[in-house]
Design a protein around this motif. Structure first.
Motif, PDB file in Angstrom:
ATOM      1  N   VAL B  45       0.839  -1.204   0.000  1.00 38.80           N
ATOM      2  CA  VAL B  45       0.000   0.000   0.000  1.00 38.80           C
ATOM      3  C   VAL B  45       0.871   1.250   0.000  1.00 38.80           C
ATOM      4  O   VAL B  45       0.600   2.218  -0.726  1.00 38.80           O
ATOM      5  CB  VAL B  45      -0.958   0.010   1.220  1.00 38.80           C
ATOM      6  N   GLU B  46       1.949   1.189   0.783  1.00 40.85           N
ATOM      7  CA  GLU B  46       2.859   2.341   0.837  1.00 40.85           C
ATOM      8  C   GLU B  46       3.444   2.595  -0.547  1.00 40.85           C
ATOM      9  O   GLU B  46       3.487   3.735  -1.023  1.00 40.85           O
ATOM     10  CB  GLU B  46       3.961   2.082   1.862  1.00 40.85           C
ATOM     11  N   ARG B  47       3.853   1.530  -1.205  1.00 35.13           N
ATOM     12  CA  ARG B  47       4.429   1.668  -2.554  1.00 35.13           C
ATOM     13  C   ARG B  47       3.394   2.266  -3.506  1.00 35.13           C
ATOM     14  O   ARG B  47       3.692   3.164  -4.285  1.00 35.13           O
ATOM     15  CB  ARG B  47       4.891   0.284  -3.030  1.00 35.13           C
ATOM     16  N   LEU B  48       2.151   1.791  -3.411  1.00 34.73           N
ATOM     17  CA  LEU B  48       1.106   2.263  -4.328  1.00 34.73           C
ATOM     18  C   LEU B  48       0.632   3.671  -3.987  1.00 34.73           C
ATOM     19  O   LEU B  48       0.041   4.339  -4.824  1.00 34.73           O
ATOM     20  CB  LEU B  48      -0.086   1.302  -4.330  1.00 34.73           C
ATOM     21  N   SER B  49       0.898   4.109  -2.773  1.00 33.02           N
ATOM     22  CA  SER B  49       0.491   5.473  -2.420  1.00 33.02           C
ATOM     23  C   SER B  49       1.365   6.490  -3.144  1.00 33.02           C
ATOM     24  O   SER B  49       1.005   7.649  -3.270  1.00 33.02           O
ATOM     25  CB  SER B  49       0.543   5.695  -0.912  1.00 33.02           C
ATOM     26  N   ARG B  50       2.523   6.048  -3.652  1.00 31.85           N
ATOM     27  CA  ARG B  50       3.386   6.966  -4.409  1.00 31.85           C
ATOM     28  C   ARG B  50       2.974   7.033  -5.872  1.00 31.85           C
ATOM     29  O   ARG B  50       2.972   8.101  -6.466  1.00 31.85           O
ATOM     30  CB  ARG B  50       4.850   6.557  -4.288  1.00 31.85           C
ATOM     31  N   VAL B  55       1.917  -5.489 -11.237  1.00 36.10           N
ATOM     32  CA  VAL B  55       2.128  -6.579 -10.291  1.00 36.10           C
ATOM     33  C   VAL B  55       3.615  -6.946 -10.222  1.00 36.10           C
ATOM     34  O   VAL B  55       4.173  -7.142  -9.136  1.00 36.10           O
ATOM     35  CB  VAL B  55       1.274  -7.814 -10.677  1.00 36.10           C
ATOM     36  N   SER B  56       4.265  -6.985 -11.390  1.00 34.06           N
ATOM     37  CA  SER B  56       5.685  -7.373 -11.350  1.00 34.06           C
ATOM     38  C   SER B  56       6.540  -6.311 -10.675  1.00 34.06           C
ATOM     39  O   SER B  56       7.506  -6.627  -9.975  1.00 34.06           O
ATOM     40  CB  SER B  56       6.199  -7.695 -12.756  1.00 34.06           C
ATOM     41  N   GLU B  57       6.188  -5.034 -10.837  1.00 32.83           N
ATOM     42  CA  GLU B  57       6.914  -3.969 -10.127  1.00 32.83           C
ATOM     43  C   GLU B  57       6.727  -4.102  -8.613  1.00 32.83           C
ATOM     44  O   GLU B  57       7.650  -3.858  -7.835  1.00 32.83           O
ATOM     45  CB  GLU B  57       6.424  -2.589 -10.578  1.00 32.83           C
ATOM     46  N   ALA B  68       2.452 -15.763  -3.997  1.00 29.48           N
ATOM     47  CA  ALA B  68       2.266 -15.197  -2.652  1.00 29.48           C
ATOM     48  C   ALA B  68       1.922 -13.707  -2.749  1.00 29.48           C
ATOM     49  O   ALA B  68       1.057 -13.210  -2.019  1.00 29.48           O
ATOM     50  CB  ALA B  68       3.526 -15.397  -1.811  1.00 29.48           C
ATOM     51  N   VAL B  69       2.590 -12.998  -3.672  1.00 29.11           N
ATOM     52  CA  VAL B  69       2.295 -11.573  -3.868  1.00 29.11           C
ATOM     53  C   VAL B  69       0.858 -11.413  -4.365  1.00 29.11           C
ATOM     54  O   VAL B  69       0.109 -10.552  -3.882  1.00 29.11           O
ATOM     55  CB  VAL B  69       3.279 -10.943  -4.883  1.00 29.11           C
ATOM     56  N   VAL B  90      -0.664  -6.500 -18.866  1.00 32.78           N
ATOM     57  CA  VAL B  90      -0.160  -5.933 -17.614  1.00 32.78           C
ATOM     58  C   VAL B  90      -1.303  -5.568 -16.677  1.00 32.78           C
ATOM     59  O   VAL B  90      -2.230  -4.855 -17.065  1.00 32.78           O
ATOM     60  CB  VAL B  90       0.696  -4.667 -17.905  1.00 32.78           C
ATOM     61  N   ARG B  91      -1.236  -6.073 -15.456  1.00 33.83           N
ATOM     62  CA  ARG B  91      -2.209  -5.684 -14.440  1.00 33.83           C
ATOM     63  C   ARG B  91      -1.608  -4.557 -13.607  1.00 33.83           C
ATOM     64  O   ARG B  91      -0.551  -4.706 -13.012  1.00 33.83           O
ATOM     65  CB  ARG B  91      -2.582  -6.875 -13.561  1.00 33.83           C
ATOM     66  N   THR B  92      -2.288  -3.409 -13.597  1.00 30.27           N
ATOM     67  CA  THR B  92      -1.801  -2.250 -12.860  1.00 30.27           C
ATOM     68  C   THR B  92      -2.655  -2.056 -11.610  1.00 30.27           C
ATOM     69  O   THR B  92      -3.880  -2.096 -11.692  1.00 30.27           O
ATOM     70  CB  THR B  92      -1.855  -0.987 -13.738  1.00 30.27           C
TER      71      THR B  92
END
Lengths: 150, 137
Positions: B45-50, B55-57, B68-69, B90-92
């Motif tokens: 969530v922290e990563r996506l808040s930026r 998914v691969s990123e 697992a991810v 690509v799933r974003t």
């Protein structure tokens, strides 16, 4: 509401197996355009007056129920080669961006290279990235504390 | 675990918006709490808040298998904290709510919107080819 303007630009290139005239017609001919443009939304209104100075309007709702409106003016048209337009994007009552967009249709071996270049100003109401990282972290911090029971 | 992400100043406004959104959209708060109880999911969530990310990123910095991810992402999606959309292969993923999207997100989203449009355009042109072939038979 927090005021702010952010400029952005992006370029998308696609090579399509059809000739430039065919690809151009998919934009210029409204009967054709209606068959592919904006179809993932529930379309409420779609009009197009394809000439320099003419307008196109697209209104529809997405899955979340947000009303999207794309209001376009055509500024330059070169048949089978180029379209220059500008458009505003509105979500519900909020105008979120004003963009300048070019579509270029270049003949290449075996088809057309379509280049979409858009630059625009993105308006108001969105926290800066840093603000949002802070806000999210604050939330997570407090959730973490709440889950720990302190 | 207190990571470097947890040392920033308060920003009550954003939190109020997030909480209001959760309540207004009848997201189950227990699901949200459960989703965020896990440090890996908080890191996501922290990563996506930026900015939105594929998914691969998201998986790259995590020391775990892709399944697992994906499992973590599905918990976040079910809770309503994260939304994802597939464009091509690509799933974003991005965080909700929309009210908190940044200008950078809007530009990324606009790009994704036009990518989808051009996918549709390509499909339409292929359909036209098929129709044309049909007529000539």
């Amino acid at each position: 509401m927090k005021r702010g303007t952010t400029y952005g630009q992006f370029v998308i290139e696609r090579v399509l197996p059809q000739a430039p005239a065919r690809v151009f017609a998919a934009w210029a001919d409204f009967e054709k355009k209606k068959r592919w443009f904006g179809d993932w939304h529930n379309v409420l209104e779609h009009t197009q007056d394809f000439r320099v100075g003419g307008r196109a309007l697209w209104r529809g709702r997405n899955d979340d129920g947000v009303l999207h409106q794309n209001d376009t003016v055509f500024h330059d048209i070169v048949d089978n080669e180029r379209i220059v337009n500008s458009y505003t994007m509105t979500l519900d009552e909020r105008r979120i961006s004003v963009s300048l967009q070019t579509l270029e249709f270049a003949p290449v071996a075996g088809g057309t290279k379509l280049t979409l270049t858009e630059s625009g100003v993105f308006l108001d109401g969105y926290d800066g990235a840093e603000d949002r990282v802070r806000g999210t972290n604050w939330l997570l911090d407090h959730l973490e504390a709440a889950l720990r029971g302190d | 675990m207190r990571s470097r992400f947890y040392n920033s100043a308060l920003d009550g406004g954003a939190v109020v918006i997030i909480l209001k959104h959760m309540l207004n959209h009848s997201t189950r708060l227990d699901g949200v709490f459960a989703a965020l109880a896990d440090p890996t999911r908080r890191a996501i969530v922290e990563r996506l808040s930026r900015a939105p990310a594929s998914v691969s990123e998201l998986a790259a910095p995590l020391d775990m298998s892709l399944p697992a991810v994906l499992q973590h992402l599905s918990v976040l999606e079910e809770s309503g904290v994260v939304k994802s959309r597939k464009v091509g292969r690509v799933r974003t993923c991005r965080v909700e709510p929309a009210a908190l999207r940044t200008a950078a997100d809007w530009i990324a989203q606009r790009r994704a919107m036009w990518e989808r449009q051009l996918d549709r355009l390509a499909e339409f042109l292929d359909e036209e080819d098929e129709e044309d072939k049909g007529r000539r038979k």
